[in-house]
Design a protein around this motif. Structure first.
Motif, PDB file in Angstrom:
ATOM      1  N   PRO A 136      15.958  20.228  58.982  1.00  9.90           N
ATOM      2  CA  PRO A 136      16.431  19.355  57.893  1.00  9.90           C
ATOM      3  C   PRO A 136      17.827  19.771  57.436  1.00  9.90           C
ATOM      4  N   GLY A 137      18.750  18.814  57.436  1.00 11.04           N
ATOM      5  CA  GLY A 137      20.101  19.055  56.965  1.00 11.04           C
ATOM      6  C   GLY A 137      21.057  19.565  58.020  1.00 11.04           C
ATOM      7  N   PHE A 138      20.549  19.935  59.221  1.00 14.41           N
ATOM      8  CA  PHE A 138      21.431  20.517  60.233  1.00 14.41           C
ATOM      9  C   PHE A 138      22.508  19.532  60.667  1.00 14.41           C
ATOM     10  N   VAL A 139      22.115  18.301  60.987  1.00 15.87           N
ATOM     11  CA  VAL A 139      23.069  17.321  61.507  1.00 15.87           C
ATOM     12  C   VAL A 139      24.131  17.005  60.470  1.00 15.87           C
ATOM     13  N   GLU A 140      23.715  16.823  59.210  1.00 18.86           N
ATOM     14  CA  GLU A 140      24.675  16.494  58.153  1.00 18.86           C
ATOM     15  C   GLU A 140      25.668  17.630  57.931  1.00 18.86           C
ATOM     16  N   LEU A 141      25.183  18.856  57.889  1.00 20.91           N
ATOM     17  CA  LEU A 141      26.070  20.001  57.668  1.00 20.91           C
ATOM     18  C   LEU A 141      26.981  20.236  58.867  1.00 20.91           C
ATOM     19  N   PHE A 142      26.455  20.039  60.070  1.00 18.58           N
ATOM     20  CA  PHE A 142      27.275  20.193  61.263  1.00 18.58           C
ATOM     21  C   PHE A 142      28.413  19.177  61.255  1.00 18.58           C
ATOM     22  N   ALA A 143      28.134  17.946  60.812  1.00 16.92           N
ATOM     23  CA  ALA A 143      29.146  16.889  60.825  1.00 16.92           C
ATOM     24  C   ALA A 143      30.322  17.209  59.924  1.00 16.92           C
ATOM     25  N   VAL A 144      30.072  17.859  58.753  1.00 15.74           N
ATOM     26  CA  VAL A 144      31.170  18.126  57.805  1.00 15.74           C
ATOM     27  C   VAL A 144      31.786  19.495  58.029  1.00 15.74           C
ATOM     28  N   SER A 145      31.314  20.222  59.038  1.00 17.71           N
ATOM     29  CA  SER A 145      31.916  21.516  59.362  1.00 17.71           C
ATOM     30  C   SER A 145      33.095  21.303  60.305  1.00 17.71           C
ATOM     31  N   ASN A 146      33.693  22.400  60.716  1.00 11.56           N
ATOM     32  CA  ASN A 146      34.812  22.337  61.648  1.00 11.56           C
ATOM     33  C   ASN A 146      34.337  22.334  63.100  1.00 11.56           C
ATOM     34  N   ALA A 147      33.017  22.360  63.323  1.00  9.67           N
ATOM     35  CA  ALA A 147      32.492  22.493  64.676  1.00  9.67           C
ATOM     36  C   ALA A 147      32.875  21.331  65.593  1.00  9.67           C
ATOM     37  N   PRO A 148      32.748  20.066  65.169  1.00  8.24           N
ATOM     38  CA  PRO A 148      33.148  18.986  66.075  1.00  8.24           C
ATOM     39  C   PRO A 148      34.600  19.085  66.515  1.00  8.24           C
ATOM     40  N   ALA A 149      35.487  19.430  65.576  1.00 10.52           N
ATOM     41  CA  ALA A 149      36.898  19.570  65.926  1.00 10.52           C
ATOM     42  C   ALA A 149      37.102  20.709  66.912  1.00 10.52           C
ATOM     43  N   MET A 150      36.390  21.810  66.735  1.00  4.42           N
ATOM     44  CA  MET A 150      36.548  22.960  67.619  1.00  4.42           C
ATOM     45  C   MET A 150      36.027  22.636  69.022  1.00  4.42           C
ATOM     46  N   LEU A 151      34.888  21.929  69.126  1.00  8.35           N
ATOM     47  CA  LEU A 151      34.379  21.555  70.434  1.00  8.35           C
ATOM     48  C   LEU A 151      35.318  20.573  71.140  1.00  8.35           C
ATOM     49  N   ALA A 152      35.861  19.626  70.383  1.00  5.27           N
ATOM     50  CA  ALA A 152      36.825  18.690  70.970  1.00  5.27           C
ATOM     51  C   ALA A 152      38.062  19.423  71.449  1.00  5.27           C
ATOM     52  N   SER A 153      38.487  20.441  70.681  1.00  3.14           N
ATOM     53  CA  SER A 153      39.641  21.238  71.084  1.00  3.14           C
ATOM     54  C   SER A 153      39.369  21.984  72.382  1.00  3.14           C
ATOM     55  N   PHE A 154      38.161  22.554  72.517  1.00  4.17           N
ATOM     56  CA  PHE A 154      37.786  23.221  73.761  1.00  4.17           C
ATOM     57  C   PHE A 154      37.821  22.236  74.932  1.00  4.17           C
ATOM     58  N   TYR A 155      37.313  21.017  74.693  1.00  2.00           N
ATOM     59  CA  TYR A 155      37.238  20.033  75.762  1.00  2.00           C
ATOM     60  C   TYR A 155      38.633  19.658  76.263  1.00  2.00           C
ATOM     61  N   HIS A 156      39.603  19.601  75.368  1.00  2.00           N
ATOM     62  CA  HIS A 156      40.950  19.173  75.746  1.00  2.00           C
ATOM     63  C   HIS A 156      41.934  20.332  75.893  1.00  2.00           C
ATOM     64  N   SER A 157      41.431  21.552  75.826  1.00  2.00           N
ATOM     65  CA  SER A 157      42.332  22.699  75.955  1.00  2.00           C
ATOM     66  C   SER A 157      42.673  22.928  77.421  1.00  2.00           C
ATOM     67  N   PRO A 158      43.796  23.622  77.690  1.00  2.00           N
ATOM     68  CA  PRO A 158      44.196  23.892  79.079  1.00  2.00           C
ATOM     69  C   PRO A 158      43.453  25.062  79.706  1.00  2.00           C
ATOM     70  N   ARG A 159      42.314  25.449  79.123  1.00  2.00           N
ATOM     71  CA  ARG A 159      41.549  26.563  79.668  1.00  2.00           C
ATOM     72  C   ARG A 159      40.941  26.183  81.006  1.00  2.00           C
ATOM     73  N   GLY A 160      40.200  27.096  81.565  1.00  2.00           N
ATOM     74  CA  GLY A 160      39.584  26.856  82.854  1.00  2.00           C
ATOM     75  C   GLY A 160      38.610  25.695  82.808  1.00  2.00           C
ATOM     76  N   SER A 161      38.361  25.117  83.970  1.00  2.00           N
ATOM     77  CA  SER A 161      37.478  23.949  84.039  1.00  2.00           C
ATOM     78  C   SER A 161      36.070  24.270  83.558  1.00  2.00           C
ATOM     79  N   GLY A 162      35.652  25.535  83.716  1.00  2.00           N
ATOM     80  CA  GLY A 162      34.326  25.913  83.260  1.00  2.00           C
ATOM     81  C   GLY A 162      34.170  25.746  81.773  1.00  2.00           C
ATOM     82  N   THR A 163      35.174  26.152  81.000  1.00  2.00           N
ATOM     83  CA  THR A 163      35.132  26.000  79.547  1.00  2.00           C
ATOM     84  C   THR A 163      35.102  24.527  79.153  1.00  2.00           C
ATOM     85  N   ARG A 164      35.932  23.734  79.822  1.00  2.00           N
ATOM     86  CA  ARG A 164      35.994  22.302  79.516  1.00  2.00           C
ATOM     87  C   ARG A 164      34.650  21.636  79.798  1.00  2.00           C
TER      88      ARG A 164
END
Length: 805
Positions: A136-164
């Protein structure tokens, strides 16, 4: 939260400047600190400004948590360093979820500062988020945290393909969880946040992960809707967030339509996904605009043609409303262009195509038009624009409906303005309402009928039958006859309907001016089982329509309107009862002063003869004491019409409708008749009234054993030309068991006609296989012999059941 510091070469003397940003709450907060300050003192300041409890805050630097009692300079913080100030997103209601989200943030922070550990950290993030998604509350709290932005940053970062790939896997996993039925209502916010972040970091509409997330968001919006309760504290998503996706969706769709228009034979765009995505995102915005209009009393349209509204909380701005209207105009204009190009293609004028068929990608046009139809109801004058375009392209629209609409589609919106459709379109939409028949031969309903008792025996067979077996198929055989199959079925329909609607049986009354047109007889009760026969008649007519057999009778307007659930008016009885129609018109048109003198001596009663007795029926309570005058004459005429043509035959109509609904469906009965104009039903039941075209007949006739140049074939067509219209109809019936041609003529039949050469003696008459539309023609030695033989079979009493099937 995140912070950054700036310093000089002497960190013990120069202050640090902190830029503190709390995700999703607004602009950064500027704060000042000193190198010798402890980590705890800095956190105290941040806690004071942000309102977050001190015990929930800690600082992460280079993947490590800083000790509260140490000074900043002791922690090795350098100029232009990035610090992550992490807080437990703790809620008194959701402590477990707060700890879980906090742990995920620390993992992501550690992964961002330590490339070597990033893969393991992301794997853990995926596992933890999957395990804790239902907290209870996990999805709502996750949405307003910085986690989505950080995961999106990992996805678009120039790191190795494994990280992406691992970041993509984490996000995809969230989408899968969000689509789960139990979590759709709480997941919209987090999916929206991922869409925003991926669009910000990446290539937007060209990135497959972004498109997947946007599709998920659309599915959630379509399933649970979007809150547009202005002033509401709790919203799933903002209207402006939904609106932000519209321009890119519109642009993609317009590009797809342009491509489709340029390359009909190969292109398959616009895709169904592009069309459905735009539809999903436009729907909540349309609903919001309608609600705003209701609350604000409508929009004000300025001299520039733009909307004017006052902004209140989560209302759409005037610019946004105006943009949506522009979207409607642009898409409608593009559809106009596409229809014009479609017409050119179907006319065989492009690339020399003369045998062109509907392009499969055109099926998406109907979805686009449905969306434009819904949008047209939002803006003033938009409906007229919409229907004007469709009216101009009526044949193209009808071709799309006939070509692509199937039973599982909802395209009745087309019938909101029947002037944009043709007969083929309306007939197709009506016939799609019939359930799919089970064509299992074992389910066929078998009947053995004595021709001399065709009505009574057919009544008993059909009355007792299960509707499903009737829909599956009818197997008819006449006693002491070998013929079976579709030809016999067509003949049986013609014989049964001729007897049902024979006025001498008192079930139906023929209109005075048109003997083909019938409506229920109010005196039918003289027949002891009349209501059962009306139900039987309803089943027969529905089956004839289902099997596409023209039976040669049509309904009067007053009957048709009642089956469609519509009201009968004075103009509707013009052909039903011309005498009463003229009398009512005279009453309505008489001088008011003359009517008020009571010169007519009329009261609100109706006199009729029933079973040889005169009877007086009051048209309303105490009607015999209400005098007709100029004030109530319209009401009198209306009550008289309802009594004569509605109330008096209500039982008969109801039982006929029930029989029809047995084959169709009770829930779709009125819908079926509302799909059609009366003339449409005339053509479906009676067929063509046109003179039989011999050229059309020849064009749809093929030869087996003969060549078109053979003298017997030339003689045959010469004899047909000499025949009367009635003889030609009898010959076609003998040949095919088709009593009345479809409205399309011979091309409306299920197959071509065949003239087959037979080795029979020239003394034998022609014969036929009516099931296969085959006429067997011996090799007659002369046109005179052939003429004599055809003279025999074109006598109506001989032609019936003369052939074999």
């Amino acid at each position: 939260m995140s912070g950054a510091e700036e310093g000089s070469e002497n960190p013990l003397r120069c202050p640090f400047q902190f830029f503190v940003r709390t995700v999703s709450t607004g602009p950064s907060i500027v704060m000042t600190g000193y190198p010798e300050e402890t980590v705890k003192s800095v956190l105290v300041k941040i806690a004071w400004v942000t309102g977050m409890p001190l015990r929930e805050l800690r600082v992460i630097y280079k993947g490590k948590q800083l000790q509260l009692e140490k000074a900043l300079v002791e922690c090795g913080i350098e100029n232009d360093s990035n610090l992550n100030i992490v807080g437990h997103l703790r809620s008194g209601l959701y402590p477990a979820a707060s700890r879980s989200v906090d742990y995920l943030l620390s993992l992501l922070a550690h992964a961002s500062s330590n490339t070597r550990c990033a893969c393991e950290a992301l794997k853990t993030v995926k596992a933890v988020s999957t395990r804790h998604f239902s907290l209870p509350g996990f999805v709502e709290l996750f949405a307003v945290s910085n986690a989505p932005a950080m995961l999106a940053s990992f996805y678009h970062s120039p790191r190795g393909s494994g990280t992406r790939q691992l970041a993509e896997s984490c996000i995809t996993n969230f989408m899968s969880c969000a689509r789960a039925k139990n979590w759709q209502s709480v997941s919209t916010g987090v999916v929206m946040e991922f869409c925003k972040q991926l669009r910000q970091f990446g290539r937007g509409g060209h990135d497959h992960l972004y498109l997947s997330c946007r599709k998920t968001l659309g599915l959630l919006l379509n399933t649970i809707g979007v809150s547009y309760d202005f002033g509401s504290v709790e919203r799933r998503v903002s209207l402006h967030d939904v609106f932000s996706f519209v321009p890119e969706l519109v642009d993609a769709l317009l590009v797809g339509l342009d491509n489709n228009k340029r390359c009909w034979s190969t292109i398959t765009t616009p895709s169904s996904e592009e069309v459905s995505d735009l539809t999903i995102f436009l729907a909540p915005l349309r609903n919001a605009i309608i609600l705003q209009k209701q609350l604000l009393g409508g929009f004000v349209i300025g001299d520039d043609g733009k909307c004017s509204v006052e902004k209140e909380d989560d209302q759409l701005l005037a610019e946004e409303v105006d943009y949506l209207r522009l979207v409607f105009v642009r898409l409608l204009s593009k559809m106009d262009e596409c229809f014009r190009c479609m017409a050119v293609c179907l006319a065989g004028k492009e690339s020399g195509w003369t045998d062109f068929v509907l392009c499969p990608s055109w099926s998406e046009y109907l979805s686009i038009l449905k969306d434009l139809y819904d949008t047209s109801k939002v803006f003033d004058d938009a409906e007229e624009m919409f229907w004007t375009v469709l009216r101009f392209h009526k044949n193209m629209l009808s071709a799309l409906v006939v070509g692509f609409v199937r039973r599982d589609g909802d395209h009745r919106w087309v019938l909101d303005n029947k002037s944009v459709t043709n007969f083929e379109c309306r007939r197709h939409l009506a016939m799609m309402l019939f359930p799919t028949a089970n064509e299992d031969f074992d389910m066929f309903h078998e009947m053995l009928i004595d021709r001399s008792q065709v009505l009574v025996e057919s009544f008993e067979y059909i009355r007792r039958a299960n509707p499903e077996s009737l829909r599956s198929g009818l197997f008819i055989e006449f006693k002491n006859e070998e013929a079976t199959g579709p030809g016999v079925l067509r003949e049986w329909f013609a014989l049964v309907c001729r007897r049902i609607f024979d006025p001498r049986r008192v079930l139906f009354v023929a209109c005075p001016n048109d003997g083909r047109r019938f409506y229920p007889n109010s005196a039918s009760k003289v027949h002891p089982r009349h209501l059962e026969y009306f139900r039987f008649a309803g089943r027969i007519i529905a089956l004839a329509l289902l099997k596409k057999v023209q039976v040669g009778i049509v309904f009067d307007r007053v009957f048709f309107l009642q089956l469609a659930g519509l009201r009968v008016t004075l103009e509707d009885i013009r052909d039903t009862d011309p005498c009463l129609y003229r009398s009512c018109k005279q009453i309505l048109e008489m001088d008011a002063d003359f009517i008020d003198t009571d010169a007519l001596g009329l009261t609100f009663v109706r006199e009729l003869e029933e079973l040889g007795c005169r009877k007086v029926v009051e048209l309303c309570p105490n009607g015999k004491n209400i005098l007709l005058n100029s004030q109530n004459r319209e009401h009198y005429v209306d009550l008289l019409i309802q009594n004569c043509f509605v109330t008096s035959i209500s039982e008969q109509v109801s039982n006929f409708a029930q029989g029809f609904a047995d084959i169709l469906s009770s829930s779709k009965l009125k819908q079926f008749f509302q799909c059609l104009e009366l003339e449409d039903l005339d053509w479906m039941l009676h067929g063509s009234e046109n003179t039989i075209s011999i050229e059309d007949w020849k064009a749809h006739t093929m030869y087996k054993g003969y060549k078109e140049s053979d003298c017997q074939i030339s003689w045959f067509w010469e004899i047909v030309r000499r025949m009367s219209a009635q003889q030609r109809r009898i010959l076609i019936f003998f040949w095919t068991s088709v009593k009345y041609l479809p409205v399309e003529g011979f091309c409306g039949l299920s197959s071509p006609l065949f003239i087959c050469k037979t080795a029979e003696s020239s003394n034998r008459l022609p014969s036929s296989h009516t099931c296969f539309y085959q006429l067997f023609l011996p090799k007659y030695p002369s046109i005179a012999v052939m003429q004599d033989h055809f003279g025999v079979i074109t006598q109506e009493h001989i032609a019936c059941s003369f052939g074999i099937s």
